[in-house]
Motif scaffolding. Structure first.
Motif, PDB file in Angstrom:
ATOM      1  N   GLU A 361     -12.688  60.054  20.902  1.00 42.66           N
ATOM      2  CA  GLU A 361     -13.472  60.989  21.715  1.00 42.66           C
ATOM      3  C   GLU A 361     -12.966  61.138  23.148  1.00 42.66           C
ATOM      4  OE1 GLU A 361     -14.911  58.828  19.610  1.00 42.66           O
ATOM      5  OE2 GLU A 361     -16.760  59.648  18.743  1.00 42.66           O
ATOM      6  N   ALA A 362     -12.514  60.039  23.751  1.00 38.60           N
ATOM      7  CA  ALA A 362     -12.075  60.146  25.146  1.00 38.60           C
ATOM      8  C   ALA A 362     -10.943  61.167  25.253  1.00 38.60           C
ATOM      9  CB  ALA A 362     -11.635  58.782  25.679  1.00 38.60           C
ATOM     10  N   SER A 363      -9.946  61.057  24.366  1.00 36.72           N
ATOM     11  CA  SER A 363      -8.826  62.010  24.391  1.00 36.72           C
ATOM     12  C   SER A 363      -9.262  63.369  23.866  1.00 36.72           C
ATOM     13  CB  SER A 363      -7.677  61.507  23.515  1.00 36.72           C
ATOM     14  OG  SER A 363      -7.364  60.181  23.805  1.00 36.72           O
ATOM     15  N   GLY A 364     -10.059  63.347  22.807  1.00 39.10           N
ATOM     16  CA  GLY A 364     -10.452  64.603  22.174  1.00 39.10           C
ATOM     17  C   GLY A 364     -11.263  65.486  23.101  1.00 39.10           C
ATOM     18  N   ALA A 445     -20.603  65.124  27.170  1.00 38.60           N
ATOM     19  CA  ALA A 445     -20.227  63.776  26.743  1.00 38.60           C
ATOM     20  C   ALA A 445     -20.812  63.543  25.362  1.00 38.60           C
ATOM     21  CB  ALA A 445     -20.772  62.743  27.723  1.00 38.60           C
ATOM     22  N   PHE A 446     -20.005  62.985  24.495  1.00 36.82           N
ATOM     23  CA  PHE A 446     -20.449  62.721  23.127  1.00 36.82           C
ATOM     24  C   PHE A 446     -19.709  61.502  22.607  1.00 36.82           C
ATOM     25  CE2 PHE A 446     -19.762  62.871  18.594  1.00 36.82           C
ATOM     26  CZ  PHE A 446     -20.994  63.199  18.072  1.00 36.82           C
ATOM     27  N   ARG A 447     -20.464  60.590  22.004  1.00 34.93           N
ATOM     28  CA  ARG A 447     -19.808  59.456  21.360  1.00 34.93           C
ATOM     29  C   ARG A 447     -20.768  58.938  20.296  1.00 34.93           C
ATOM     30  NH1 ARG A 447     -15.564  56.362  19.576  1.00 34.93           N
ATOM     31  NH2 ARG A 447     -15.824  54.161  19.992  1.00 34.93           N
ATOM     32  N   THR A 592     -24.588  59.530  20.708  1.00 29.59           N
ATOM     33  CA  THR A 592     -25.093  59.508  22.082  1.00 29.59           C
ATOM     34  C   THR A 592     -24.542  60.732  22.805  1.00 29.59           C
ATOM     35  OG1 THR A 592     -23.234  58.151  22.878  1.00 29.59           O
ATOM     36  CG2 THR A 592     -25.198  56.995  22.096  1.00 29.59           C
ATOM     37  N   PHE A 593     -25.293  61.206  23.771  1.00 37.11           N
ATOM     38  CA  PHE A 593     -24.986  62.491  24.409  1.00 37.11           C
ATOM     39  C   PHE A 593     -25.069  62.391  25.921  1.00 37.11           C
ATOM     40  CE2 PHE A 593     -26.779  63.042  20.261  1.00 37.11           C
ATOM     41  CZ  PHE A 593     -25.893  63.932  19.663  1.00 37.11           C
ATOM     42  N   GLY A 594     -24.378  63.300  26.555  1.00 36.33           N
ATOM     43  CA  GLY A 594     -24.470  63.347  28.004  1.00 36.33           C
ATOM     44  C   GLY A 594     -23.825  64.597  28.546  1.00 36.33           C
ATOM     45  N   ALA A 595     -23.985  64.776  29.844  1.00 41.38           N
ATOM     46  CA  ALA A 595     -23.328  65.887  30.524  1.00 41.38           C
ATOM     47  C   ALA A 595     -22.770  65.352  31.837  1.00 41.38           C
ATOM     48  CB  ALA A 595     -24.322  67.010  30.784  1.00 41.38           C
ATOM     49  N   HIS A 596     -21.511  65.669  32.072  1.00 43.44           N
ATOM     50  CA  HIS A 596     -20.859  65.262  33.324  1.00 43.44           C
ATOM     51  C   HIS A 596     -20.701  66.462  34.243  1.00 43.44           C
ATOM     52  CE1 HIS A 596     -19.801  61.155  32.301  1.00 43.44           C
ATOM     53  NE2 HIS A 596     -19.410  61.563  31.109  1.00 43.44           N
ATOM     54  N   PHE A 597     -21.055  66.252  35.484  1.00 45.85           N
ATOM     55  CA  PHE A 597     -20.879  67.289  36.503  1.00 45.85           C
ATOM     56  C   PHE A 597     -20.018  66.718  37.626  1.00 45.85           C
ATOM     57  CE2 PHE A 597     -24.578  68.511  34.173  1.00 45.85           C
ATOM     58  CZ  PHE A 597     -24.572  69.909  34.169  1.00 45.85           C
ATOM     59  N   VAL A 598     -19.022  67.491  38.023  1.00 45.77           N
ATOM     60  CA  VAL A 598     -18.063  67.002  39.023  1.00 45.77           C
ATOM     61  C   VAL A 598     -17.791  68.097  40.045  1.00 45.77           C
ATOM     62  CG1 VAL A 598     -15.654  66.290  39.374  1.00 45.77           C
ATOM     63  CG2 VAL A 598     -16.934  65.401  37.411  1.00 45.77           C
ATOM     64  N   GLY A 696     -25.442  52.843  22.141  1.00 44.40           N
ATOM     65  CA  GLY A 696     -24.362  52.488  23.063  1.00 44.40           C
ATOM     66  C   GLY A 696     -24.301  53.456  24.229  1.00 44.40           C
ATOM     67  N   VAL A 697     -23.762  52.970  25.349  1.00 42.90           N
ATOM     68  CA  VAL A 697     -23.664  53.844  26.512  1.00 42.90           C
ATOM     69  C   VAL A 697     -22.340  53.653  27.258  1.00 42.90           C
ATOM     70  CG1 VAL A 697     -24.785  52.286  28.169  1.00 42.90           C
ATOM     71  CG2 VAL A 697     -25.071  54.747  28.417  1.00 42.90           C
ATOM     72  N   GLY A 698     -21.668  52.533  27.012  1.00 46.90           N
ATOM     73  CA  GLY A 698     -20.495  52.173  27.815  1.00 46.90           C
ATOM     74  C   GLY A 698     -19.304  53.081  27.614  1.00 46.90           C
ATOM     75  N   GLU A 699     -19.203  53.694  26.453  1.00 39.94           N
ATOM     76  CA  GLU A 699     -18.080  54.596  26.209  1.00 39.94           C
ATOM     77  C   GLU A 699     -18.488  56.051  26.428  1.00 39.94           C
ATOM     78  OE1 GLU A 699     -16.515  53.426  22.363  1.00 39.94           O
ATOM     79  OE2 GLU A 699     -15.449  51.770  23.311  1.00 39.94           O
ATOM     80  N   LEU A 700     -19.758  56.325  26.180  1.00 38.71           N
ATOM     81  CA  LEU A 700     -20.283  57.669  26.429  1.00 38.71           C
ATOM     82  C   LEU A 700     -19.926  58.119  27.841  1.00 38.71           C
ATOM     83  CD1 LEU A 700     -22.161  60.038  25.535  1.00 38.71           C
ATOM     84  CD2 LEU A 700     -24.015  58.789  26.663  1.00 38.71           C
TER      85      LEU A 700
END
Lengths: 744, 210
Positions: A361-364, A445-447, A592-598, A696-700
């Motif tokens: 997922e990190a690369s994908g 974010a998805f993992r 697990t889900f998330g959204a990153h804002f930068v 889990g949350v550490g990789e998300l």
């Protein structure tokens, strides 16, 4: 205990201790330098000799001869071990390349020998006196060159993420051809290094035919199995101990050369041996996150509804290795009736590729989430809205299968609101602050969440202290703390009445730390053991376990309270159990889900990209400790900035090795690169996952960050970079004219 | 390099010796002769570490870092890279922070050294250590002693008016702004990525000290 039906109400729901932002229980040890890491355990092996590992000087070929006479004769040297005198060695089931070279060499800096001497300085000096004659063979080192002929290969990261070689739903080609709006773009991600701060390190001591290694490993059980297999002896004669680990990120999931070479050196010298791998050797000796080439095709209706998604990824690895499963998340993330996923694997003779934080997922997502940004622009849609339009509440490949809980839309909406997303100018290159171009970016974010079988033993002492023993590891994730919180909640005592002992293979086998499964899985194992201990306590006190409430150091039943301590007055109570899982993970997709804002600023003159603000909104089930979970996420966001802007193992395609193999050449973020970071956790509890209702949350936290940075950089400059990392040379010649900007 | 007991090497002397070692290392024959010779003469060195005096006899190749970790068993100071690239080995020598992996112990004869163990203990934390716990300014903990030693020294540097790359105004008193702290702490890598929390911990201590 088997978890096979959704969790009902249980003692964890009280959240008197669990869910509270407690300081780390191991904090005082770590900030005073008194937490003992592997190399520092003077007391366990007094008078240990020093080992120094020599790495192969070629990437592929064989060793024609090794002459150790000069090294043997050097001052203080007690033993030199190479394949010539190591005896027969097996290969760990989870290692792709063997850990000691000879006569074949499989990759650069593969261990060739260990020198054991009285002092570190002597061992280091003598290692340079080993004469090795190599016969260099030819190898494949260039992913771009090997990709066109790489065969379709499915695989699993062994850490949760998996992707088939080919997966089709509907008719992608026809739908893509018919779509009014399409994107067809190729993205690349480079090889990356874990670069954890503590080097691989082991102290090994033999006692007859029994061996103990004090080492630094995330997965005690895997290390235990594979070291026994490598050395060819019975696992019950081996003890692996790893109570403190100076970071891993997947680099310490597997048995590595430090443990094997320390064991061989100690055997040859007849004394305990301590070994730490040198930093410049780590990058080529050990594993890395493999580079990828990813082609993404998206087709959509003008409304923004995706009709076709294709994601094809290629990576390389040694023979017998596995792909970087960069297509994994694309199976599940967005709705579209026509889908194609393809995974190719080239044989490369570079060092072993393997799991690094959020493998797949990190690369994908670094690729997919730029593609989504590009597509939103083509559609004239806001990138947040475009993602929301294409949300799915079911597995897109199996629409009858629901997510156990999926609040991606809320993450995106809440993040946009908090971050001030409305201030983003949809047309790039227009917002400025002096000489700085300003841009905002978003990414999903998805993992996946993974549950692993996990065991623990819990003791109630006569002093009322609850002691937890499990071979779980704490690699900085906060395991000590969340396990203590779980035991305290279950037994109704304060955190100060709980002792947690981790990382010893003599303790019950746990999930270990990997695939962001550790927090939820290991605490679920502790939950199971505590349920048994509660039963034992109730029985000892003559109470009905089902009617007992454990709170404030008391066992309460029928309006009567008895001190918990009284149950152990006549002797310690011990309970041992393992949490196993039924089929809920198959019935429901657990993710697990998330959204990153930068927000980034790009220097209009130099093209330098600086991150100015970051926000992550995460939906990951119950958060066991908001303080340590937040740290996991900000740390992952930091690693994501590294992946976006600077991290790249540079391949020498002639000689087949990573050139920048130290911390000066392989750049990771430093203080100056990272601004204040915000993290929001949605209030969740996922009853389909475990009695802890946590995920889990550490990789998300890492997933999607790179793309959010890249999308922000595009928004700032109007120059799209599809090849990570986004170094300034990749857009400098296409930046907006400085003069034009001045006039504006 | 010839040494006799009681000889205090000058920095220049050590440097000259270092250059000579590099030269012989490049020549296998000379290296073989060097290696098969008798063990290197041990050199005396006196260090004051965390207020305690130590008289040591060391292989002159021993770094200050390995002296602390292996000879004095003060393993709070960490070896992350042994190349001055990560900062995990940061200690305070005569009031200034240095990477202890980049200097030989014999360069520090009669120096005053403070390591993480000299700042506080689990039961009596230094304010900076307590702030790191409160703000969760670490995860795996391996870079942490170096971060804390650096942070303590950084606040002293700012107080002493020593400018950094990001100090724009040298005429007014230096202040521990977020930008100053992050710039000055950038020699200490934290791969777990606790930077945001570390900055908050240092800011809190700086505020209390101001």
């Amino acid at each position: 205990m088997k978890f096979d039906t959704p969790a009902g109400p249980n003692p964890i729901d009280r959240m008197k201790v669990v869910g509270q932002p407690h300081d780390r229980v191991d904090g005082p040890l770590k900030v005073t330098g008194t937490a003992p890491y592997a190399y520092e355990r003077h007391a366990v092996a007094p008078g240990a000799l020093y080992g120094f590992i020599l790495g192969a000087a070629i990437a592929k070929g064989r060793i024609a001869a090794i002459d150790t006479r000069r090294a043997d004769a050097a001052p203080g040297v007690k033993a030199v071990v190479s394949y010539l005198n190591a005896g027969p060695l097996g290969k760990g089931g989870k290692n792709t390349a063997k850990l000691l070279a000879g006569p074949e060499v499989d990759h650069y800096h593969q261990a060739v020998a260990i020198v054991v001497a009285d002092t570190f300085e002597q061992a280091r000096a003598a290692a340079r006196l080993i004469d090795v004659d190599y016969v260099r063979g030819s190898g494949a080192f260039d992913l771009a060159a090997a990709a066109p002929t790489a065969p379709l290969t499915g695989g699993s990261s062994k850490e949760g993420s998996a992707a088939p070689k080919l997966d089709r739903v509907g008719d992608f080609e026809s739908a893509f051809a018919a779509a009014p709006v399409t994107l067809d773009a190729t993205y690349t991600t480079p090889d990356e290094a874990h670069a954890m701060m503590e080097p691989f390190a082991t102290i090994a001591a033999w006692d007859g035919d029994r061996l103990t290694v004090w080492t630094s490993n995330q997965m005690i059980n895997w290390a235990h199995e594979d070291l026994a297999k490598t050395l060819g002896f019975a696992p019950d004669k081996l003890r692996v101990d790893s109570p403190f680990i100076g970071g891993g990120f997947g680099g310490k999931l597997f048995l590595r050369a430090d443990a094997v070479m320390a064991a061989l050196g100690a055997k040859a010298a007849g004394r305990p041996v301590k070994v730490a791998m040198t930093r410049p050797m780590m990058f080529n000796n050990a594993t890395h996150r493999p580079a990828t080439i990813q082609r993404i095709r998206l087709g959509a209706e003008r409304s923004g509804k995706l009709t076709a998604i294709a994601h094809e990824a290629t990576s390389g690895d040694l023979p017998g290795g596995s792909p970087e499963t960069a297509t994994s998340q694309t199976k599940l993330l967005y709705a579209a009736p026509n889908r194609l996923i393809g995974q190719r694997l080239a044989v490369l003779d570079l060092p072993e590729g393997n799991a690094m934080r959020a493998p797949g997922e990190a690369s994908g997502l670094m690729a997919l989430e730029i593609a989504m940004d590009e597509m939103a622009e083509k559609l004239g849609l806001d990138p947040v809205e475009f993602r929301i339009v294409n949300d799915t509440q079911v597995d897109p490949e199996k629409p009858g299968r629901q997510f156990s809980q999926r609040q991606l839309v809320r993450c995106l909406r809440e993040g946009a609101e908090r971050f001030g997303w409305r201030a983003r100018d949809a047309q790039p290159g227009r917002r400025r602050d002096g000489d700085t171009l300003i841009g905002l970016g978003v990414a999903t974010a998805f993992r996946n969440n993974i549950n692993m079988k996990s065991g623990a033993r819990v003791r109630l002492g006569g002093d009322g202290v609850v002691t937890v023993e499990t071979d779980m590891t704490d690699i900085g994730t906060g395991s000590y703390t969340v396990i203590a919180q779980t035991a305290a909640e279950m037994m109704g005592v304060g955190l100060d009445r709980v002792v947690v002992r981790l990382g010893d293979s003599d303790f019950p086998t746990s999930s270990g730390s990997g695939g962001q499964w550790g927090g939820n899985s290991s605490t679920s194992g502790v939950y199971a053991a505590c349920v048994k201990l509660r039963e034992a306590v109730a029985q000892r006190l003559g109470l009905d376990p089902a009617a007992c409430d454990f709170a404030d150091g008391e066992v309460r039943s029928g309006g009567r309270g008895v001190a918990l301590t009284s149950a152990a007055r006549d002797g310690e109570l011990v309970a041992d159990d393992t949490m196993t899982y039924g089929t809920l993970g198959k019935q429901y997709q657990q993710s697990t889900f998330g959204a990153h804002f930068v927000e980034v600023g790009v220097d209009a003159y130099t093209g330098e990209i600086r991150v100015r603000r970051m926000l992550a909104v995460c939906a990951a089930g119950r958060i066991l400790n908001p303080k340590t979970a937040r740290s996991q996420v900000i740390g992952a966001m930091t690693m994501g900035v590294g992946g976006a802007l600077m991290e790249e193992l540079v391949v020498d395609t002639r000689f087949g090795f990573f050139v920048n193999h130290d911390l000066a050449g392989y750049e990771v973020p430093v203080h100056a690169d990272i601004p204040h970071q915000e993290v929001v956790f949605l209030d969740e509890a996922d009853d389909k996952v475990s009695p802890m209702k946590a995920k889990g949350v550490g990789e998300l936290g890492l997933c999607g960050v790179g793309a959010a940075v890249a999308n922000a950089a595009y928004n700032a400059t109007g120059v799209r970079i599809r090849d990570y990392p986004l170094t300034l040379d990749k857009h400098l010649d296409r930046l907006p004219e400085v003069g034009a900007m001045r006039r504006a | 390099m010839e040494c006799t007991d009681g000889l205090h090497l000058s920095r220049r002397g050590v440097l000259a010796g270092g250059v000579a070692s590099v030269a012989v290392a490049a020549a296998p024959a000379a290296e073989a002769r060097l290696a098969s010779a008798a063990p290197p003469a041990m050199m005396p060195v006196s260090l004051e570490v965390n207020g305690r005096h130590h008289d040591l006899r060391l292989d002159p190749r021993t770094t200050l870092l390995d002296t602390l970790r292996d000879h004095l068993q003060l393993t709070g100071t960490k070896k992350g890279c042994d190349h001055g690239q990560c900062g995990a080995c940061t200690v305070i020598v005569n009031g200034h922070r240095i990477n202890s992996c980049l200097s030989l112990a014999v360069q520090h004869d009669r120096d005053r050294i403070t390591t993480i163990e000299g700042l506080g203990t689990p039961d009596r934390l230094h304010p900076m250590q307590a702030a790191f716990v409160r703000h969760d300014g670490f995860q795996c903990g391996y870079c942490t002693p170096g971060q804390i030693c650096s942070a303590v020294a950084v606040l002293d540097e700012i107080k002493a008016g020593i400018p950094s790359h990001v100090s724009h105004d040298l005429a007014t008193p230096m202040r521990p702004t977020n930008t100053e702290l992050r710039e000055r702490m950038s020699g200490n890598i934290c791969r777990c990525g606790a930077y945001s929390n570390i900055a908050e911990a240092i800011t809190e201590v700086a505020g209390a000290a101001a």
